[in-house]
Design a protein around this motif. Structure first.
Motif, PDB file in Angstrom:
ATOM      1  N   LEU A   1       0.819  -1.210   0.000  1.00  0.00           N
ATOM      2  CA  LEU A   1       0.000   0.000   0.000  1.00  0.00           C
ATOM      3  C   LEU A   1       0.853   1.260   0.000  1.00  0.00           C
ATOM      4  N   ASN A   2       2.072   1.170   0.520  1.00  0.00           N
ATOM      5  CA  ASN A   2       2.948   2.343   0.556  1.00  0.00           C
ATOM      6  C   ASN A   2       3.068   2.995  -0.813  1.00  0.00           C
ATOM      7  N   TYR A   3       3.222   2.185  -1.831  1.00  0.00           N
ATOM      8  CA  TYR A   3       3.405   2.744  -3.174  1.00  0.00           C
ATOM      9  C   TYR A   3       2.148   2.665  -4.035  1.00  0.00           C
ATOM     10  N   LYS A   4       1.237   1.752  -3.731  1.00  0.00           N
ATOM     11  CA  LYS A   4       0.019   1.652  -4.529  1.00  0.00           C
ATOM     12  C   LYS A   4      -0.898   2.858  -4.335  1.00  0.00           C
ATOM     13  N   LEU A   5      -0.646   3.650  -3.300  1.00  0.00           N
ATOM     14  CA  LEU A   5      -1.429   4.875  -3.124  1.00  0.00           C
ATOM     15  C   LEU A   5      -1.211   5.849  -4.271  1.00  0.00           C
ATOM     16  N   THR A   6      -0.150   5.669  -5.032  1.00  0.00           N
ATOM     17  CA  THR A   6       0.096   6.547  -6.178  1.00  0.00           C
ATOM     18  C   THR A   6      -0.685   6.112  -7.409  1.00  0.00           C
ATOM     19  N   CYS A   7      -1.497   5.069  -7.300  1.00  0.00           N
ATOM     20  CA  CYS A   7      -2.122   4.541  -8.512  1.00  0.00           C
ATOM     21  C   CYS A   7      -2.995   5.561  -9.251  1.00  0.00           C
ATOM     22  N   PRO A   8      -3.714   6.496  -8.582  1.00  0.00           N
ATOM     23  CA  PRO A   8      -4.443   7.506  -9.378  1.00  0.00           C
ATOM     24  C   PRO A   8      -3.501   8.346 -10.233  1.00  0.00           C
ATOM     25  N   LEU A   9      -2.342   8.706  -9.677  1.00  0.00           N
ATOM     26  CA  LEU A   9      -1.357   9.451 -10.460  1.00  0.00           C
ATOM     27  C   LEU A   9      -0.802   8.583 -11.580  1.00  0.00           C
ATOM     28  N   LYS A  10      -0.488   7.337 -11.253  1.00  0.00           N
ATOM     29  CA  LYS A  10       0.036   6.434 -12.289  1.00  0.00           C
ATOM     30  C   LYS A  10      -0.969   6.278 -13.423  1.00  0.00           C
ATOM     31  N   ARG A  11      -2.254   6.111 -13.074  1.00  0.00           N
ATOM     32  CA  ARG A  11      -3.281   5.959 -14.105  1.00  0.00           C
ATOM     33  C   ARG A  11      -3.384   7.216 -14.961  1.00  0.00           C
ATOM     34  N   TYR A  12      -3.237   8.375 -14.329  1.00  0.00           N
ATOM     35  CA  TYR A  12      -3.296   9.624 -15.087  1.00  0.00           C
ATOM     36  C   TYR A  12      -2.146   9.696 -16.088  1.00  0.00           C
ATOM     37  N   ILE A  13      -0.956   9.352 -15.625  1.00  0.00           N
ATOM     38  CA  ILE A  13       0.220   9.391 -16.501  1.00  0.00           C
ATOM     39  C   ILE A  13       0.067   8.412 -17.657  1.00  0.00           C
ATOM     40  N   LEU A  14      -0.288   7.168 -17.334  1.00  0.00           N
ATOM     41  CA  LEU A  14      -0.378   6.147 -18.367  1.00  0.00           C
ATOM     42  C   LEU A  14      -1.488   6.449 -19.362  1.00  0.00           C
ATOM     43  N   SER A  15      -2.584   7.015 -18.869  1.00  0.00           N
ATOM     44  CA  SER A  15      -3.661   7.405 -19.777  1.00  0.00           C
ATOM     45  C   SER A  15      -3.202   8.502 -20.724  1.00  0.00           C
ATOM     46  N   ALA A  16      -2.427   9.443 -20.180  1.00  0.00           N
ATOM     47  CA  ALA A  16      -1.900  10.514 -21.030  1.00  0.00           C
ATOM     48  C   ALA A  16      -0.956   9.956 -22.082  1.00  0.00           C
ATOM     49  N   LEU A  17      -0.132   8.986 -21.703  1.00  0.00           N
ATOM     50  CA  LEU A  17       0.775   8.367 -22.667  1.00  0.00           C
ATOM     51  C   LEU A  17      -0.009   7.608 -23.734  1.00  0.00           C
ATOM     52  N   LYS A  18      -1.048   6.907 -23.316  1.00  0.00           N
ATOM     53  CA  LYS A  18      -1.867   6.126 -24.241  1.00  0.00           C
ATOM     54  C   LYS A  18      -2.534   7.026 -25.270  1.00  0.00           C
ATOM     55  N   ASN A  19      -3.030   8.174 -24.809  1.00  0.00           N
ATOM     56  CA  ASN A  19      -3.818   9.063 -25.680  1.00  0.00           C
ATOM     57  C   ASN A  19      -3.036  10.281 -26.141  1.00  0.00           C
ATOM     58  N   ILE A  20      -1.734  10.145 -26.142  1.00  0.00           N
ATOM     59  CA  ILE A  20      -0.901  11.327 -26.366  1.00  0.00           C
ATOM     60  C   ILE A  20      -1.076  11.926 -27.753  1.00  0.00           C
ATOM     61  N   SER A  21      -1.415  11.108 -28.737  1.00  0.00           N
ATOM     62  CA  SER A  21      -1.601  11.621 -30.099  1.00  0.00           C
ATOM     63  C   SER A  21      -2.816  12.529 -30.201  1.00  0.00           C
ATOM     64  N   ASP A  22      -3.762  12.386 -29.266  1.00  0.00           N
ATOM     65  CA  ASP A  22      -4.997  13.168 -29.321  1.00  0.00           C
ATOM     66  C   ASP A  22      -4.913  14.451 -28.515  1.00  0.00           C
ATOM     67  N   ASP A  23      -3.771  14.699 -27.886  1.00  0.00           N
ATOM     68  CA  ASP A  23      -3.610  15.862 -27.019  1.00  0.00           C
ATOM     69  C   ASP A  23      -2.752  16.892 -27.732  1.00  0.00           C
TER      70      ASP A  23
END
Length: 326
Positions: free
Chosen positions: A149-171
């Motif tokens: 849990l110490n590091y999994k608390l960052t998962c909202p940030l991680k999801r934001y980053i990975l989503s941005a990378l996934k959709n980077i062509s549309d930004d």
């Protein structure tokens, strides 16, 4: 209207926001959006997590090794030696006094203010390493691999980053810069650093020189993580840089200079796992858990696009199409 090329996102913490403002002014990147102030749920992990509170924050065993080390022979000997160097009775130097001399007298003046501090001369090299080892024991227990849990608390940030990378062509934003305090946790959650533990109070000084989990190395005062996405002929690849050093990603092809197919990287980082960031399930106590662009053309005529992301800690996290994190 010309689209924004740069985006700056910052925690409301003074250190992070100041870093974002200075970075934007010094880099002089235009056009840029005004700095977006995050509500700190993503960047400072203020979202309540009952299991983390019980298992880590309120658990007296969490910092047991740190307390054992701090109250043990290494620091008691250090206190005696410092008192002797000052020519005062040993009883006048308590452990709290050592912390003050080290933190405010030595570190803040010499490292933060850039001044030569006479207080640093009170400590030997091994003394300074002992303070660092104590910090590592604390960081490992609260932010590292001691509890997932110490590091999994960052998962909202991680999801934001990975989503941005996934959709980077549309930004339309080519470079994003994120400023906060999360590097150790994020690197652990992305599996970009080694566990290296557990390690214990009685392993100093032998363990100090060999451990891989060292906060001063992994997350110094101005550490950063950068994600660089390149697109060539419709294929996107990812490179990740930590403190300006390119990381050897799992399965990356050395022929392509450490690049990794973006979709494979996203899968490795857990982006395609629907349970990767199930906050309610992750934070529930055991008894309550239910079962469930810069466009360019090469000489060969390729269409080539590069995106960057920077993440700042308190420097940026960079996501560069350019995407970056500090």
């Amino acid at each position: 209207m010309q689209p924004y090329i740069y985006r700056y996102i910052s925690s409301s913490l003074v250190q992070a926001l100041s870093s974002a403002e200075i970075f934007e002014n010094e880099v002089g990147t235009t056009p840029a959006q005004p700095i977006i102030i995050d509500n700190d749920v993503v960047l400072s992990f203020t979202r309540p997590c009952e299991r983390y509170e019980k298992e880590v924050v309120e658990n007296e065993e969490t910092l047991a090794e740190e307390r054992k080390f701090f109250n043990g022979p290494v620091f008691s000997t250090m206190a005696s030696n410092v008192a002797n160097r000052l020519g005062i009775p040993e009883d006048n130097i308590t452990l709290d006094t050592l912390v003050t001399l080290y933190g405010e007298g030595c570190v803040e003046r010499e490292v933060i203010n850039g001044e030569d501090s006479p207080w640093c001369t009170l400590f030997t090299k091994e003394d300074l390493q002992a303070f660092e080892y104590r910090n590592d024991l604390e960081d490992y227990a609260q932010y590292g691999f001691a509890n997932d849990l110490n590091y999994k608390l960052t998962c909202p940030l991680k999801r934001y980053i990975l989503s941005a990378l996934k959709n980077i062509s549309d930004d339309n934003v080519v470079n994003q810069y994120i400023f906060g305090h999360f590097s150790l946790r994020l690197l652990a959650d992305l599996r970009l650093i080694e566990d290296g533990g557990p390690f214990y109070a009685d392993e100093f000084p032998e363990r100090f020189s060999t451990q891989t989990y060292r906060g001063s190395v992994l997350s110094p005062f101005s550490g950063g993580v950068a994600f660089l996405v390149n697109e060539c002929n419709g294929t996107k690849t990812l490179q990740v840089f930590h403190n300006e050093n390119k990381l050897d990603l799992p399965h990356s092809d050395p022929v392509t200079d450490g690049s990794w197919d973006l979709n494979e990287a996203l899968d490795y980082f857990g982006f395609n796992d629907p349970n990767d960031c199930n906050w309610d399930a992750m934070c529930a106590l055991a008894s309550t858990v239910s079962t469930p662009s810069t466009e360019a053309t090469t000489s060969a005529g390729y269409s080539y696009k590069s995106h960057r992301w920077y993440l700042a800690l308190p420097l940026p996290l960079i996501i560069n199409a350019a995407y970056s994190l500090f």
